[in-house]
Design an enzyme around this catalytic site. Structure first.
Site, PDB file in Angstrom:
ATOM      1  CG  ASP A  78      35.543  42.360  45.089  1.00 36.62           C
ATOM      2  OD1 ASP A  78      34.775  42.824  46.083  1.00 36.62           O
ATOM      3  OD2 ASP A  78      36.062  43.478  44.500  1.00 36.62           O
ATOM      4  CB  CYS A 119      38.913  42.097  51.160  1.00 37.29           C
ATOM      5  SG  CYS A 119      39.721  40.397  51.431  1.00 37.29           S
ATOM      6  CG  ASP A 120      39.151  43.813  46.447  1.00 40.22           C
ATOM      7  OD1 ASP A 120      39.893  43.186  47.059  1.00 40.22           O
ATOM      8  OD2 ASP A 120      38.716  43.708  45.163  1.00 40.22           O
ATOM      9  CE  LYS A 121      35.524  47.264  45.586  1.00 38.79           C
ATOM     10  NZ  LYS A 121      35.791  45.905  45.511  1.00 38.79           N
ATOM     11  CB  CYS A 191      43.626  36.918  46.827  1.00 35.88           C
ATOM     12  SG  CYS A 191      42.227  36.090  46.979  1.00 35.88           S
ATOM     13  CD  GLU A 441      36.843  43.589  41.269  1.00 34.15           C
ATOM     14  OE1 GLU A 441      37.224  44.308  42.089  1.00 34.15           O
ATOM     15  OE2 GLU A 441      36.990  42.386  41.344  1.00 34.15           O
ATOM     16  CB  SER A 467      39.581  41.625  39.313  1.00 36.11           C
ATOM     17  OG  SER A 467      40.512  40.971  40.339  1.00 36.11           O
TER      18      SER A 467
END
Ligand code: XAI
Ligand code: MG
Length: 554
Positions: A78, A119-121, A191, A441, A467
């Site tokens: 992202d 990561c995010d998704k 991150c 985001e 985010s």
């Protein structure tokens, strides 16, 4: 169907020929075959080391007598997709990840699965797939990035996004910005703050789908490799116990995940992903339920971007299980099974808080509510979400004139161009799941505001999302969104908007008769969508208040 079916009978000889074409020998074919859904690639810093984690998982599987067979899924960074059209594909990637893992693991039937996201998704996408497949499964993520050090202080990616605002308004030099850029992301991994990826990895632990430590052990620690080997071994035990994802991801497990989220002060994106995962388990999870938990559970951690701690500090303080220990002591944790084959309460009871500032007690909580708050009002009849624990105290109640933008880019231009005045409420619309499409985001506008010090004076509301690195009075997921006729589409420049986070409300202060007049002529903006995938996504995506899941019967 399990791999057993391919192992017996003359009709399955062609299948066995193909397994042999994979290099398997009869001795392997007769053992449990474990699917390894990995998301290693060279384009996501959070995933660039997953080959090592995957290797360790395979070692663990083999040690326990199984045969690992790997396949991959896509992944989006992202951060790299931020503030351009790439971000339109980020949330939609969750569905592709879920679908592709379901497809691969159904076409080649496995006995059990190990999922390796970071990561995010990728985390929610794989959890959705695990629920659909519903064969014994365990998660082992890539782990968080270490924090960077800049001028003697720990920093992460959120700081660099904010420094852009500082540089633009002359409070940071070009050399300092370059130094921070070099320092902020020192290793592989997701991150380093309590951003979305780490929120979801911590919640995977809270849901009971990963071993203790999954959310917090840094990517570069050897302990992460050892955890991956243990996860590989553990999946064989899950297979033996026949404990399946839907046995673990019960309503109580989702309560635990929301409770941990509230205690950690996690990313607003959890309010999209947990309902979407629950939906795959046949469980309804509403925004109202998030708020109910937020009223019971206090925010006891304050990590970046809300505070100065990073995931590495949370790890040293005892990790997610130590947070659950505090929740348990305050009767905010439910009994639920876990992939450790131990109930969640037992895991929590065995843990200890090792740093009372990183993980505080309820008596000494950072925030007297959970980290997230759900707001309702005429502007958000179906709800909106805010990371309440990351809002400046002076901004929890705010009224100001609307400054309306039809997309994120225009808002950033106005912020950087000095057109936003103290007191303004920035409205960014047509960024919802359908309107974007893809629900981008808005880290660039929130971080630029924060970097310019305007987060203490201005609010930002949007039907898009944020985010995990966003902070300030940033209210997102406004539902219904502008593209489906939501009131946010009717706001005019200068209208008064009133935000009251303690009382959970967000309203447009325009008379009912004026609103009716505007509704009568309102035609939602129709954007040209070039991508055929996004056009299809737009047709079938639901509201953010429902986790932006795809409509079931299309
Ligand atoms: C790039 C970030 C910080 O990871 C973001 O994607 C988030 O949502 O937290
Ligand atoms: Mg994100």
């Amino acid at each position: 169907m399990r791999s057993d079916e391919l192992k017996k009978g003359s009709q399955r000889a062609p299948h066995r020929s193909l397994l042999k074409a994979l290099g398997l020998i009869d001795e392997e074919i007769k053992r449990p075959i474990i699917g390894i859904a990995g998301s290693y690639n060279e384009i996501v810093p959070g995933h660039m080391h997953l080959d090592k984690i995957i290797d360790a998982v395979k070692t663990g599987v083999r040690l326990a007598g199984g045969v690992p067979l790997e396949f991959s899924t896509i992944a989006v960074c992202d951060g790299l997709a931020m503030n351009h059209n790439g971000m339109s594909f980020s949330l939609p990637s969750r569905e592709i990840i879920a679908d592709s893992a379901e497809i691969s693991a159904t076409a080649m039937p496995f006995d059990a699965m190990v999922f390796i996201p970071n990561c995010d998704k990728v985390v929610p996408g794989m959890l959705m797939a695990a629920a659909r497949l519903n064969i014994p499964s365990i998660f082992i993520s890539g782990g968080p990035m270490l924090a960077g050090v800049f001028k003697g202080k720990k920093i992460g990616l959120s700081n660099v996004f904010e420094y852009v605002g500082g540089y633009e308004n002359g409070t940071m030099t070009c050399d300092d910005l370059a130094e921070a850029e070099n320092a902020a992301c020192p290793t592989c991994g997701s991150c380093s703050g309590m951003y979305t990826a780490n929120t979801m990895n911590c919640l995977t632990e809270a849901l009971g789908m990963a071993l203790s430590g999954n959310g917090t052990i840094p990517a570069v620690f050897s302990e992460r490799i050892r955890l991956a080997k243990t996860a590989g071994m553990q999946v064989l035990k899950l297979l033996e116990a026949d404990l399946k994802p839907k046995d673990i991801m019960t309503k109580d497990a989702f309560y635990n995940a929301i409770a941990v989220d509230m205690a950690l002060g996690g990313s607003t994106n959890s309010s999209l992903h947990l309902p979407a995962i629950a939906n795959e388990c046949g469980i309804e999870l509403t925004l109202k339920e998030f708020d109910d938990v937020s009223k019971e559970v206090l925010q006891i951690c304050k990590l970046s971007p809300s505070g100065e701690h990073f995931i590495e500090d949370l790890q040293m303080a005892g990790g997610v299980s130590a947070v659950m220990n505090v929740l348990h002591e305050n009767n905010c944790l439910k009994e639920a099974p876990t992939v450790m084959l131990k109930p969640q309460l037992e895991v929590a009871k065995m843990s200890r808080v090792l740093d009372n500032d990183v993980i505080r007690s309820f008596e000494n909580a950072y925030y007297k509510n959970g980290g997230l708050a759900t707001l309702y009002g005429n502007l958000a009849a179906d709800g909106a979400i805010v990371k309440a624990g990351a809002v400046d105290k002076t901004m929890t109640k705010h009224s100001g004139p609307a400054r309306v933008f039809e997309n994120e880019e225009d808002s950033v231009k106005a912020i950087l161009g000095g057109q936003i005045k103290k007191g303004d409420v920035i409205v960014i619309r047509y960024e919802g799941p359908k309107g974007g499409p893809g629900m981008r985001e808005m880290l660039a506008p929130t971080a630029t505001l924060a970097g310019m010090g305007l987060d203490k004076y201005c609010a930002l509301i949007t039907d898009g999302r944020f985010s995990g690195a966003s902070r300030g009075a940033a209210i997102g997921h406004i539902s219904p969104e502008a593209a489906t006729g939501g009131l946010i589409g009717l706001v005019k420049e200068g209208d008064l908007i009133e935000i009251d986070i303690p009382n959970r409300s967000i309203s447009l202060k325009v008379s009912d008769s004026e609103i009716e007049k505007r509704k009568a002529t309102f035609k939602p903006l129709v954007k040209q969508v070039e991508s055929s995938y996004l056009r299809r996504y737009q047709q079938v995506v639901s509201s953010a208040s429902k986790g932006a899941v795809l409509l079931k019967n299309y």
